[in-house]
Scaffold this active site. Structure first.
Site, PDB file in Angstrom:
ATOM      1  N   GLU A 153     -31.703  62.157 -48.825  1.00  0.00           N
ATOM      2  CA  GLU A 153     -32.572  62.397 -49.982  1.00  0.00           C
ATOM      3  C   GLU A 153     -32.098  63.588 -50.811  1.00  0.00           C
ATOM      4  O   GLU A 153     -32.798  64.593 -50.978  1.00  0.00           O
ATOM      5  CB  GLU A 153     -34.022  62.597 -49.528  1.00  0.00           C
ATOM      6  CG  GLU A 153     -34.610  61.356 -48.868  1.00  0.00           C
ATOM      7  CD  GLU A 153     -36.020  61.563 -48.328  1.00  0.00           C
ATOM      8  OE1 GLU A 153     -36.684  60.564 -48.022  1.00  0.00           O
ATOM      9  OE2 GLU A 153     -36.437  62.737 -48.195  1.00  0.00           O
ATOM     10  N   GLU A 312     -36.330  53.593 -46.029  1.00  0.00           N
ATOM     11  CA  GLU A 312     -37.483  54.286 -45.445  1.00  0.00           C
ATOM     12  C   GLU A 312     -38.752  53.880 -46.187  1.00  0.00           C
ATOM     13  O   GLU A 312     -38.773  53.806 -47.415  1.00  0.00           O
ATOM     14  CB  GLU A 312     -37.372  55.810 -45.566  1.00  0.00           C
ATOM     15  CG  GLU A 312     -36.375  56.483 -44.670  1.00  0.00           C
ATOM     16  CD  GLU A 312     -36.464  58.011 -44.810  1.00  0.00           C
ATOM     17  OE1 GLU A 312     -37.565  58.521 -45.151  1.00  0.00           O
ATOM     18  OE2 GLU A 312     -35.444  58.680 -44.602  1.00  0.00           O
ATOM     19  N   GLU A 360     -43.556  66.725 -39.250  1.00  0.00           N
ATOM     20  CA  GLU A 360     -43.970  65.362 -39.586  1.00  0.00           C
ATOM     21  C   GLU A 360     -44.601  64.626 -38.400  1.00  0.00           C
ATOM     22  O   GLU A 360     -44.555  63.401 -38.333  1.00  0.00           O
ATOM     23  CB  GLU A 360     -42.778  64.580 -40.141  1.00  0.00           C
ATOM     24  CG  GLU A 360     -42.290  65.132 -41.478  1.00  0.00           C
ATOM     25  CD  GLU A 360     -41.240  64.266 -42.139  1.00  0.00           C
ATOM     26  OE1 GLU A 360     -41.584  63.513 -43.060  1.00  0.00           O
ATOM     27  OE2 GLU A 360     -40.067  64.357 -41.721  1.00  0.00           O
TER      28      GLU A 360
END
Length: 673
Positions: A153, A312, A360
């Site tokens: 990313e 994703e 996360e």
């Protein structure tokens, strides 16, 4: 030449980010057993593992990665192998603290998160090249390897650094781009406020200044930061191409998320072997499935219409928004198959097994904290079976009806400081026009303003503040040759350097629209205007109005009140064999629907009034046949008319005449003939 599909993958991609390093090896056997139960075909491995692969400088430990890649291969699961360059180890930063990025205010960020990288730093570049080389030498010919996954990313959370290394790199970039400092001064308009630079050595990044800085400089720095990240991707890609020939290389995009608006994906799409994308639902009260469709259409467009891969998304809730609701039963399948309908060659998730620790840990996963006796797991297994039944779709392409122009450079420019109003948000207009087209059941391709538009009967421009002369000529030729164009306000205003086009607004679009704008008249918060038309309609507008003068265009709607009362608000211009529409205010959904309905008539697009709202119908076609996806986002059963009979692939049932789509369900028909 590298492949443009994952090597050795004969079915759709299904799986997710797999982080075995978070778990004892005793869990790995259970993982691959469950992967086989769920129908997993590929997993992404090693993305955040640099500190484990190189625990100290020049000391490597590949044993654990050897074992897990071998275990996956033994169980028939392909591997998307990451280069872990998004998070260098702490020892690297302690040796090279200058590799940590610096903010415009001069604050150097610290290690302890992810993506804290100065992309201009020579030590980072060397270390990244080294670990990438080591991985390619070791795994480049491994039979499990399907593709390479570089970094992660790009642009999130840091795209630009403002340190001295970046300043030197920026000067080199400017010299390569412009040739002379005089050309930079001309492009940036540095005669204003006495900002003229006598030499390249005098130029710094756009750091914090007493008031707003030079907009041309700020725009070029965004281009520079994007190009610098892309340089680093290309460097890693080229190492992988050299040492692992034939294996495709990708990096995961985030095309439609505003968190990643610092990346020009038109440019990046030309550099990857396979376009892949990450998409997460933004739960801000809007219809999330519309943004999902938009992201998938944009990703496919960045791929040039070719198949791509959803690398994703989430099985249920995420953890990084203010509020993170769970997905409703069946929503995971609708989300996943919605991406497939719009060109994805599968559906991958973050992540395989839900983490117990770290930032996360409350982000959903394919194997949740509750294990296999959960709704999420049962839906994962069901989705795996559905994707397996759709393997014949591989290689087919999504069919689009209209094009929407999209340009990251224009957004960068429009969102700089000191514009007529901060309420004119280009992304908001793109979302609004897309939603209106979605509700008319039209499938969208996104297109660069200078690209070939000749195959589209209708082209929509929601917001294109920055427009090159070439783009303006492209749109004029498109209309002259029979196309229908719809343009929204504050478009065509400046050139590629953020300099206002010479002459009256809207600059690059004056001729094609057949009008000029004497003055912008933005509205204050809470203000709105009423429009009137010959058909008696009275749509409302807010945020923006203009003193518009037709110069060949016909007035369709007129301002009924406000500062511009009695003036044209929406116009239609016949030019050559085509038509160009212009709307000079921010219309709501009802007004946009009326406008696009009129434009669709001009474009001879057949209305699809027989389909209910939020029933999504998309087609893919190719050598293996023609396929119709029907995705029912409503709580009511629906029927879709078919132009041919066929076989529904998820149930095996025949579909003749009309396709029944239960509430919340997805149906995929392989049409006969």
């Amino acid at each position: 030449m590298p492949e443009t599909t994952p090597r050795g993958l004969t079915r759709l991609a299904f799986g997710g980010d797999y982080n075995p390093e978070q778990w004892p090896e005793s869990v790995w056997q259970d993982d691959v057993r469950l992967m086989r139960e769920a129908g997993v075909t590929m997993v992404s491995v090693g993305i955040f593992s640099w500190a484990l692969l190189e625990p100290s400088p020049g000391e490597y430990d590949f044993g654990w990665l050897d074992r897990i890649v071998g275990l996956l291969h033994e169980n028939g699961i392909r591997v998307d192998l990451g280069t872990p360059t998004v998070v260098p180890p702490v020892w690297f930063y302690r040796a090279h603290p200058e590799a940590l990025p610096v903010t415009p205010e001069g604050v150097r960020l610290e290690f302890g998160s992810r993506g804290a990288v100065c992309h201009s730093n020579a030590d980072y570049r060397a270390a990244a090249a080294n670990i990438t080389t080591r991985l390619a030498e070791r795994y480049g010919d491994h039979p499990a390897l399907a593709m390479w996954h570089v970094h992660n990313e790009y642009g999130v959370p840091v795209s630009a650094c403002y340190c001295d290394s970046c300043a030197a790199h920026f000067r080199r970039w400017l010299e390569t781009t412009y040739g002379t400092v005089d050309a930079v001064n001309a492009a940036w308009g540095t005669a204003f406020w006495g900002q003229r630079y006598p030499g390249f050595a005098d130029i710094n990044p756009p750091r914090a200044t007493p008031t707003v800085g030079n907009p041309g400089q700020a725009l070029d720095y965004k281009r520079f930061a994007d190009a610098t990240m892309r340089e680093n991707f290309v460097a890693e890609r080229d190492i992988l191409h050299r040492l692992a020939p034939g294996v495709p290389v990708t990096t995961n995009f985030m095309t439609a998320l505003s968190q990643c608006d610092s990346v020009d994906y038109w440019a990046w799409g030309r550099e990857v072997d396979i376009v892949t994308n990450d998409h997460y639902l933004i739960t801000d009260g809007r219809r999330t499935h519309v943004n999902l469709a938009m992201a998938a259409d944009l990703t496919r467009s960045v791929a040039g219409g070719a198949p791509w891969i959803l690398l994703e998304h989430s099985t249920s809730g995420v953890n990084w928004q203010p509020r993170n609701p769970a997905k409703a039963p069946g929503q995971m399948a609708r989300n996943s198959l919605g991406h497939v309908a719009r060109g994805s060659e599968g559906a991958m998730f973050f992540q395989w097994r839900q983490s117990r620790r770290g930032a996360e840990k409350f982000h959903s996963a394919m194997v949740p904290h509750g294990g296999t006796d959960t709704r999420v797991w049962r839906e994962v297994v069901e989705l795996g079976a559905s994707l397996d039944s759709l393997a014949a779709l591989r290689g087919t392409r999504t069919e689009a009806d209209v094009a929407v122009l999209w340009d990251w450079h224009s957004w960068w420019a429009q969102n700089l400081a000191w514009r007529p109003t901060e309420d004119a948000d280009p992304r908001e207009r793109a979302d609004a026009f897309y939603e209106a087209l979605y509700d008319r059941h039209l499938t969208v391709d996104f297109a660069h303003p200078e690209s070939d538009l000749s195959t589209y009967p209708l082209v929509v421009v929601p917001a294109l503040y920055l427009m090159t002369e070439a783009a303006g000529n492209n749109l004029r030729e498109y209309v002259e040759n029979g196309g229908t164009l719809v343009v929204s306000f504050f478009s065509g205003i400046v050139d590629e350097h953020d300099a206002v086009h010479e002459g009256a607004y809207p600059g690059a679009l004056r001729d094609v629209l057949g009008l000029t704008v004497e003055e912008f008249a933005p509205l204050l918060p809470g203000e709105s205007v009423r429009l009137t038309g010959p058909d008696g309609s009275e749509p409302a507008g807010d945020v923006w109005t203009e003193f518009l003068v037709p110069r060949g265009a016909d007035t369709v709607w007129t301002y009924a009140d406000g500062l511009t009362a009695g003036r044209p608000a929406v116009t239609r211009h016949r030019l050559g064999r085509g038509t160009a529409w212009y709307v000079s205010t921010r219309l709501g959904h009802e007004g946009l629907d009326a406008l696009l309905g009129r434009a669709a008539e001009d474009a001879a697009i057949t209305p699809r009034a027989d389909l209910p709202r939020d029933l999504e119908v998309v087609r893919r076609s190719g050598e293996s046949g023609r396929y119709l996806f029907a995705i029912n986002h409503t709580a009511t059963d629906a029927k879709v008319p078919l132009d041919a009979s066929g076989t529904e692939l998820l149930t095996g049932e025949r579909a003749v005449g009309r396709l029944a789509v239960p509430a919340g369900a997805v149906r995929v028909v392989r049409l006969d003939g």
